[in-house]
Scaffold this active site. Structure first.
Site, mmCIF file in Angstrom:
data_model
loop_
_atom_site.group_PDB
_atom_site.id
_atom_site.type_symbol
_atom_site.label_atom_id
_atom_site.label_comp_id
_atom_site.label_asym_id
_atom_site.label_seq_id
_atom_site.Cartn_x
_atom_site.Cartn_y
_atom_site.Cartn_z
ATOM 1 N N ASP A 169 21.958 41.186 19.849
ATOM 2 C CA ASP A 169 20.834 40.453 20.429
ATOM 3 C C ASP A 169 21.198 39.007 20.734
ATOM 4 O O ASP A 169 22.118 38.441 20.148
ATOM 5 C CB ASP A 169 19.647 40.471 19.462
ATOM 6 N N GLU A 170 20.442 38.429 21.649
ATOM 7 C CA GLU A 170 20.453 36.988 21.913
ATOM 8 C C GLU A 170 21.840 36.371 22.034
ATOM 9 O O GLU A 170 22.145 35.368 21.389
ATOM 10 C CB GLU A 170 19.666 36.244 20.813
ATOM 11 N N VAL A 171 22.677 36.953 22.844
ATOM 12 C CA VAL A 171 23.991 36.355 23.079
ATOM 13 C C VAL A 171 23.781 35.063 23.874
ATOM 14 O O VAL A 171 23.098 35.073 24.896
ATOM 15 C CB VAL A 171 24.885 37.319 23.885
#
Lengths: 506, 506
Positions: A297-299
């Protein structure tokens, strides 16, 4: 012959509410039982899990010491059809028939028997005036609605020592939850040990003491298993991994600078894949569950976007962030031992196309995504942040309870009109920004119990939040009595202190 | 012959700080020890308290499981001069000499040996990288400054179940505290059982489950004793007793009306003294400590003042509230079995003249009163609300630490210039208006640890709050690691959640 008057009661003081029950209100339907004369038996005698549960539940059934004895013996007799079934193979159904102080508990597996013992424990009553325990005649047929009923605990933003985690698992078993999703590495810290790269923990942990040891992780996984709780570890990559940089800056993408507050692993470097390969193999061998969670998630896109002029990107004909992300996700899943399935956050569904045969998608964005995930053929775990994020202190238990992950899945049900088979269940998520051992329990409980009943009990018995409330209040008192520090049931913000003197169910 | 280089260190990571120590920094001064090869022995082998402590401290010394073994055995050998000395007889001094992994622990009593084991436990270090425990050579000579080092816990405004209380006692032993002042009856509720008047609890408790049983109180007192903690029960009369009215309205003064929010027992009625007499005898027999606390604070004067036209007042020639209060205090003390001494709040000193031979005065008003109390010949326990009230959330640990109850007692010292013998010690007071099991621990800890060091350690080693701070931070981490939910060391309000991700000593 014993004649019983069977009456269907409106409510049963058990949380989560069993699927079906009958309870007797007739004369002689309540029997005095005593710790000294109550036996735990059956189960074939060869299950160590069950033998340990007998020990544990003796104290839970009879928390108050008393010298009262009874003339008549009583007890629970357990019958388990398949005592060798592994945890995670799913069958947690049980039936319970209580007559005259004797309970017959039948289950296909020891894991179902554990659930039945928990139900029985909530039916034993104690009277302080007479210092006597009683047990009422009843029959129960019960089993979970969803197979995956979990709690995410974030041990990266604050370290949670094992006594905290063990008490979480104890309480999860009281609520019939069965998955501890253990978020073990984060941007902020790296408490997870490694046998191949000990420097990751050595330089990544908050401090010398805020670490786990390999042998104690093994022991903890066993502890959870004995309570019917699977441990699914999460190692979040390629984002939420900045603490890896303390020891391995060379595997980080340079696009956002080498000291960006939030970095990202560099998929273009061979060193990244070499390290991930050996490290994931090491960790997969340490945990026994079929599932491994790899985050995704949320790179931080800036870390990658500025790298697209690099040779690697050109060589692969990648032109967008999503191209590179899809590449990362597929390659990291391929690194995992074939016996494991992989859970990924829902970006992996939105921005990539991993193999549905190996990947489960955990929904944390809008809950409407669940339909798309399942329609695309992925197994799904629900934990939408608008409903089931425990760090959202203003989200009330009512909101958590009222959310049903199967809403909006019309047409995806199975042939019998049951819930969509690809919907495995859900999790409450306890992110750790403002949670350390001092405030963990009242932030998690009692709200997680609302999620637990949503995931365990049938839809038709859980439609009414108001009907549930007195039982949830009673369950909060039960948690306190068992040493779990649950917060108030009704407060505008979770973990608020009690405003005034009052009862446990205030 | 082993040659050691002995260096006096500036600090030792032990809380509370021992009276005197030497720690070796020389080569070979640190030895690897392992749980498998570490023995607990000595103490004459006949003390059950010590045998249980050996069991308990094995887990506390070695909290992380490890497979490391060592070639050389190590251990602690305990010598106790008088293994039969009762708890409360006071001598908690011990000496500890650690050389090459072997610790010799000498104490006059098992209670002193318990303190020494706790100190030793804080000296065992674990390295996660190597999964090894180490122990450094050191010598310690230690003992308490004050004999009475306590915590008041209010179980009337909110009920605290026994798991909460047991964990409090565990943590008290870690901080070398030795008195649990158990406030068991209040205006709001009556969780205390009675064998002579069960209706008091039956109608006075918050709910059917928020009660204690006689047998579990006995067991809990034993639990505390095994950890070197005395339990002093408080039954607050004649005020703070409104919950008695639920079952016994006839013993309440009528001056403030029969449904006043805060009532007071009526000293003019014979029934009052009959009930108090049988009830206090019942309770005194249940507890083993020499002291019994009878409250006597904050009597609602309106309940009595309006009764002065009654026959009883006239017959006694009482004309003021104080006349009647003095009568109550003296008569209630006379009701208590002669083996007991009685602790009373400082109103009993300000407004009455009880017998100093039997009565100890607990100071909760202004700390300057302490001097007057002691000068008048009373034994005193310090818990001034401006410094040591744990329910005052804005009172910082620094304020609690900096307060010294012996300040202002010049000229009352004993002949050797030691603290005034009549100053028994002090207590942190955890009043329960906004404290239930969900927030108890972070409200109590780590601030109570500051009071604990003030009461245990010598004055010259505790003059500097800044010097203490790193050790207190480390002690907070130790509490968390042992499963005690201590709050942040520095926060403007006690029990505040951590504002951001961070270390345990942030």
């Amino acid at each position: 012959m014993l004649l019983l008057i069977i009456i269907i009661k409106c409510s049963l003081a058990v949380w989560p509410i069993p699927a079906r029950w009958w309870s007797s209100e007739g004369r002689n339907a309540t029997v005095v039982v005593s710790p000294q004369d109550f036996s735990f038996s059956g189960g074939g005698g060869k299950s160590r899990v069950l033998a340990a549960a007998f020990e544990r539940y003796r104290d839970i059934f009879f928390p108050h010491s008393t010298t009262t004895t009874t003339a008549d013996p009583a007890g629970v007799v357990v019958e388990v059809a398949d005592p060798d079934a592994e945890l995670g193979d799913g069958d947690e159904r049980y039936s319970l028939r209580i007559v005259g102080g004797w309970a017959r508990l039948r289950a296909a597996t020891v894991w179902g028997a554990l659930r039945g013992l928990e139900t029985l424990s909530q039916l034993v009553e104690f009277d302080f005036g007479t210092e006597r325990y009683t047990l009422r005649d009843a029959s129960i047929v019960d089993g979970p609605r969803f197979a995956h009923r979990g709690l995410l605990i974030d041990c990266g933003r604050h370290f949670e020592p094992l006594p905290s985690l063990r008490r979480l698992v104890d309480a999860m078993a009281y609520a019939k939850l069965n998955v501890l999703h253990w978020h073990l590495t984060e941007d902020e810290s790296f408490p997870m040990p490694s046998r191949v790269h000990p420097e990751l923990q050595g330089k990544g942990a908050w401090s010398a003491g805020e670490k786990y040891a390999v042998s104690e992780i093994r022991k903890f996984v066993e502890y959870a298993k004995y309570r019917g709780v699977r441990v699914i570890p999460e190692f979040d990559v390629p984002g939420h991994a900045t603490s890896w940089r303390n020891s391995h800056p060379e595997i980080f993408a340079s696009g956002c600078g080498s000291d960006a507050k939030r970095g990202a692993l560099d998929p273009g470097k061979n060193e990244t894949w070499v390290l991930l390969g050996s490290q994931l193999a090491d960790w997969a061998a340490l945990f026994s569950d079929k599932f491994l969670h790899l985050g995704s998630d949320e790179v931080p896109s800036s870390c990658w976007n500025n790298s697209f002029d690099l040779e690697f990107m050109k060589s692969q004909n990648f032109s967008t962030f999503e191209d590179l992300y899809d590449y990362f996700v597929k390659r990291v899943v391929d690194l995992v031992p074939s016996r494991n399935h992989v859970i990924l956050w829902d970006e992996a569904f939105q921005d990539a196309t991993p193999d549905p045969a190996r990947v489960v998608v955990q929904n944390w964005h809008d809950a409407t995504l669940l339909r798309d995930i399942i329609a695309a053929g992925y197994r799904a775990v629900a934990s939408p942040n608008a409903y089931w994020y425990l760090d959202h202190l203003a989200t009330s238990w009512e909101t958590m309870y009222a959310f049903d992950p199967a809403d909006g899945l019309d047409g995806l049900d199975d042939d019998d009109g049951e819930d969509a088979p690809l919907l495995l269940g859900g999790e409450g998520c306890m992110w750790g920004e403002t949670v350390d051992p001092s405030d963990l329990e009242p932030t998690v409980w009692p709200r997680l119990a609302a999620i637990a009943e949503r995931l365990w009990s049938p839809r038709n018995l859980t439609a009414d939040t108001q009907m549930a409330e007195p039982r949830l209040r009673a369950f909060r008192c039960l948690l306190l009595a068992r040493g779990v520090r649950a917060g108030l049931v009704n407060s505008s913000l979770a973990r608020s202190p009690p405003p005034n003197p009052g009862r446990c169910d205030q």
